[in-house]
Design an enzyme around this catalytic site. Sequence first.
Site, mmCIF file in Angstrom:
data_model
loop_
_atom_site.group_PDB
_atom_site.id
_atom_site.type_symbol
_atom_site.label_atom_id
_atom_site.label_comp_id
_atom_site.label_asym_id
_atom_site.label_seq_id
_atom_site.Cartn_x
_atom_site.Cartn_y
_atom_site.Cartn_z
ATOM 1 N N LYS A 124 1.820 -7.011 -19.113
ATOM 2 C CA LYS A 124 1.962 -7.638 -17.792
ATOM 3 C C LYS A 124 0.873 -8.680 -17.574
ATOM 4 O O LYS A 124 1.090 -9.688 -16.937
ATOM 5 C CB LYS A 124 1.883 -6.574 -16.680
ATOM 6 C CG LYS A 124 2.040 -7.138 -15.278
ATOM 7 C CD LYS A 124 3.374 -7.861 -15.104
ATOM 8 C CE LYS A 124 3.520 -8.506 -13.755
ATOM 9 N NZ LYS A 124 4.697 -9.416 -13.693
ATOM 10 N N ARG B 290 3.108 1.705 -7.584
ATOM 11 C CA ARG B 290 3.147 0.533 -6.691
ATOM 12 C C ARG B 290 1.992 -0.419 -6.956
ATOM 13 O O ARG B 290 1.973 -1.533 -6.444
ATOM 14 C CB ARG B 290 3.104 0.984 -5.228
ATOM 15 C CG ARG B 290 4.259 1.868 -4.799
ATOM 16 C CD ARG B 290 3.936 2.609 -3.517
ATOM 17 N NE ARG B 290 3.888 1.748 -2.376
ATOM 18 C CZ ARG B 290 4.895 1.589 -1.507
ATOM 19 N NH1 ARG B 290 6.019 2.254 -1.699
ATOM 20 N NH2 ARG B 290 4.787 0.803 -0.469
ATOM 21 N N TRP C 147 -3.417 -1.837 -1.673
ATOM 22 C CA TRP C 147 -3.177 -3.059 -2.439
ATOM 23 C C TRP C 147 -3.811 -4.154 -1.572
ATOM 24 O O TRP C 147 -3.249 -4.519 -0.535
ATOM 25 C CB TRP C 147 -1.684 -3.281 -2.621
ATOM 26 C CG TRP C 147 -1.324 -4.629 -3.157
ATOM 27 C CD1 TRP C 147 -0.970 -5.733 -2.442
ATOM 28 C CD2 TRP C 147 -1.312 -5.043 -4.521
ATOM 29 N NE1 TRP C 147 -0.728 -6.802 -3.266
ATOM 30 C CE2 TRP C 147 -0.927 -6.412 -4.558
ATOM 31 C CE3 TRP C 147 -1.583 -4.403 -5.727
ATOM 32 C CZ2 TRP C 147 -0.809 -7.119 -5.747
ATOM 33 C CZ3 TRP C 147 -1.454 -5.134 -6.908
ATOM 34 C CH2 TRP C 147 -1.085 -6.458 -6.911
ATOM 35 N N LYS D 139 13.033 -15.831 -18.740
ATOM 36 C CA LYS D 139 13.502 -14.532 -18.231
ATOM 37 C C LYS D 139 14.469 -13.898 -19.225
ATOM 38 O O LYS D 139 14.370 -12.730 -19.564
ATOM 39 C CB LYS D 139 14.203 -14.717 -16.874
ATOM 40 C CG LYS D 139 13.292 -14.983 -15.717
ATOM 41 C CD LYS D 139 12.393 -13.825 -15.365
ATOM 42 C CE LYS D 139 11.014 -13.823 -15.901
ATOM 43 N NZ LYS D 139 10.035 -14.793 -15.812
ATOM 44 N N ASN E 11 0.047 0.285 6.051
ATOM 45 C CA ASN E 11 0.695 -0.593 5.062
ATOM 46 C C ASN E 11 1.295 -1.751 5.857
ATOM 47 O O ASN E 11 2.050 -1.528 6.795
ATOM 48 C CB ASN E 11 1.804 0.172 4.318
ATOM 49 C CG ASN E 11 2.478 -0.684 3.267
ATOM 50 O OD1 ASN E 11 1.914 -1.688 2.825
ATOM 51 N ND2 ASN E 11 3.681 -0.317 2.872
ATOM 52 N N GLY E 12 0.912 -2.989 5.521
ATOM 53 C CA GLY E 12 1.450 -4.136 6.263
ATOM 54 C C GLY E 12 0.348 -5.152 6.509
ATOM 55 O O GLY E 12 -0.752 -5.052 5.966
ATOM 56 N N GLU F 192 12.720 -12.859 -22.701
ATOM 57 C CA GLU F 192 11.679 -11.819 -22.714
ATOM 58 C C GLU F 192 12.236 -10.423 -22.401
ATOM 59 O O GLU F 192 11.594 -9.430 -22.701
ATOM 60 C CB GLU F 192 10.529 -12.160 -21.785
ATOM 61 C CG GLU F 192 10.814 -12.162 -20.304
ATOM 62 C CD GLU F 192 9.540 -12.471 -19.500
ATOM 63 O OE1 GLU F 192 8.432 -12.135 -19.920
ATOM 64 O OE2 GLU F 192 9.683 -13.070 -18.428
ATOM 65 N N CYS G 289 0.850 -1.194 0.000
ATOM 66 C CA CYS G 289 0.000 0.000 0.000
ATOM 67 C C CYS G 289 0.887 1.246 0.000
ATOM 68 O O CYS G 289 2.072 1.198 0.269
ATOM 69 C CB CYS G 289 -0.874 0.001 1.253
ATOM 70 S SG CYS G 289 -1.884 -1.468 1.385
ATOM 71 N N GLU H 192 12.185 -21.575 -16.831
ATOM 72 C CA GLU H 192 11.929 -20.228 -16.305
ATOM 73 C C GLU H 192 13.132 -19.325 -16.559
ATOM 74 O O GLU H 192 12.985 -18.160 -16.933
ATOM 75 C CB GLU H 192 11.581 -20.293 -14.820
ATOM 76 C CG GLU H 192 11.351 -18.966 -14.138
ATOM 77 C CD GLU H 192 10.231 -18.130 -14.759
ATOM 78 O OE1 GLU H 192 9.434 -18.676 -15.546
ATOM 79 O OE2 GLU H 192 10.178 -16.915 -14.478
ATOM 80 N N HIS I 22 18.021 -35.823 -28.517
ATOM 81 C CA HIS I 22 16.920 -36.189 -29.420
ATOM 82 C C HIS I 22 16.679 -35.106 -30.465
ATOM 83 O O HIS I 22 15.584 -34.996 -31.012
ATOM 84 C CB HIS I 22 15.657 -36.453 -28.595
ATOM 85 C CG HIS I 22 15.822 -37.598 -27.655
ATOM 86 N ND1 HIS I 22 15.771 -38.918 -28.043
ATOM 87 C CD2 HIS I 22 16.116 -37.607 -26.337
ATOM 88 C CE1 HIS I 22 16.009 -39.689 -27.005
ATOM 89 N NE2 HIS I 22 16.217 -38.937 -25.949
#
Length: 614
Positions: free
Chosen positions: A609, A27, A80, A491, A106-107, A494, A2, A487, A510
């Site tokens: 995103k 944020r 958030w 990364k 925030n938390g 992209e 937040c 993965e 193969h």
Amino acid sequence: MCGIVGYIGKAEAPNILIKGLRRLEYRGYDSAGIAILDEAGKMVVVKSPGKISALNEKARAEWPDALFTQAPTGIAHTRWATHGEPTENNAHPHLDESGEIALVHNGIIDNYLALRARLKDKGHHFHSETDTEVLAHLVGEFYKGDIFHAVCDALHQVEGTFGICVLATREPDRIITARRGSPIAIGVGDGESIVASDASVLLAHTQRVIYLDDNDVAIVKKDSVDIRDLDNIPVNRKIAELEMDASAAEKGGFEHFMIKEIHEQPEALSNAIRGRLDFTHGTAVLSGMGTSPRELSELGRVVMVGCGTSLHAGLVGEYAFEELADIHAEVQQAAEFRYRNPILDRRDFVVAISQSGETADTLAAVREAQQKGAFVMSLCNVVGSTIARETGRGVYLHAGPEISVASTKAFTSQVAVLLMMALKLGRGRRLSREHGLEIAKAIASIPKLVTQVLTQNAHIEELAAKYVKDEHAFYIGRGLMYPVALEGALKLKEISYIHAEGYHAAELKHGPIALISKGIPVIAVACDIPGKDKTLSNIEECRARGARILGIVTEGDTAAAARMDDFIAVPSTHHLVTPVPAVVALQLFAYHVARLRGKEIDQPRNLAKSVTVE
Ligand code: AGP
């Protein structure tokens, strides 16, 4: 996370607070609100789901113009969502029972349910689902005319993290702010003071900043800042000079959101794990799954669905569910799943994995699984997202907003939550308490393991420089290292636009090995877990054809390291946890290669995103 802004000083607090919230928009948030003391000292609050522009319009519609030019004090917040949907009711600021104290936070307050029950017994009435409203009422419960002491008394009862600002109608000359685990910065201006959850907001007013430490509580007035600890003992915090420019401050001093989010992983993982491991029974506590032990024991199969990085997290989940819960587990590409007329029934446990909770193919897969009567839940980061709402049950990551298109902290948090789900499922089946305890301890160590990898940032940056000119790269791994290879390749491709592909190490012979020629980089994920020796053999096959080998190895595995041209050593841990430190090394590698290639890292070409269309 937040966003918090508090202001006291010149008039025009509403405009200053709105501007401050806009500075925090990066944020990520889903609702916002403001509390102002008007010239009569009355508390005036406006809150709105959605964007800050909606909040501003609402304030303009509801407040007299004079308030915008005469009110000198206020607090504001972008939320958030963690506890409760992103609604007006759940938006901050929250008021105490009297309506004379406003608080933004925030938390995460871990013991808010117990506190709320106690306050309800004392006659308090709650209007939201949030932990924050409980804190506001707790401050009000202790308030006897001194807001500083009331805040300290309340915070002594709190377990969890907070960054807060508090306003009281009877003490209009001050804002109280405090922190534990969620940052608070105080800008010391000329006849004004401004409080914020990060320094980017302060830059419009001053370069002079005081950062609170954990358990600091400050009495902020327009021309003074008095900092004490929770026991009212004065503490001395020096005034620092803000060097960063505003855009840098938005990223917490990091150059890109991606590197910021890579470094946020210890905190994000702590939030994902906090309160979810039970060391008495050696299990996980995931109330959002909405399952009883009997329902868990009756499940016949786990089917995960996801795309991209979330799909890769599901591949790690396959190993965890099968090893810990002794149940067949598979992950399917969501777009494939939705069109293949999947064979499902009520004994199938379908887990939709999605950071954004908005990916169209994954949402469609959820609906298809629901059509076929499966037991469906979600694993999302964005609270109140479509997939989270439509499954109606699930586990949130609590990783905080992930801004960079390339997913990092969401992936590691997804893996951590999948491990906890497998632990919970397993303990409802054949997994012993002792074994469960071993797994719970390994999961609890994840944030520390990631912190250890992050200390190698400079070494990895140096290594990256040796691969900047390559246009092709192979990533290989076996077993739990195979999802890491996929993965890691995703990364790199992209954000650096290098043609990087992940392969199962056994797959090379193969066909793909035809592409290995002199100097081709092969990134081999060869941590010291089952399958490593076979991967080392595959490395020899590549080296024999001229490949350059960059290895991810376990610290102390000198034999494996000797087989590599370069290597990154990651800490040793339980094999099921090993994908996390290994992938963090590859996140840093991809970031530094892309940065050295001068690429636009946070917003790569052609990518979004959240892929909300087919
Ligand atoms: C990963 O770095 C990419 N941003 C992409 O593959 C992403 O993981 C995928 O689009 C799924 O997104 P979701 O987790 O929000 O559903």
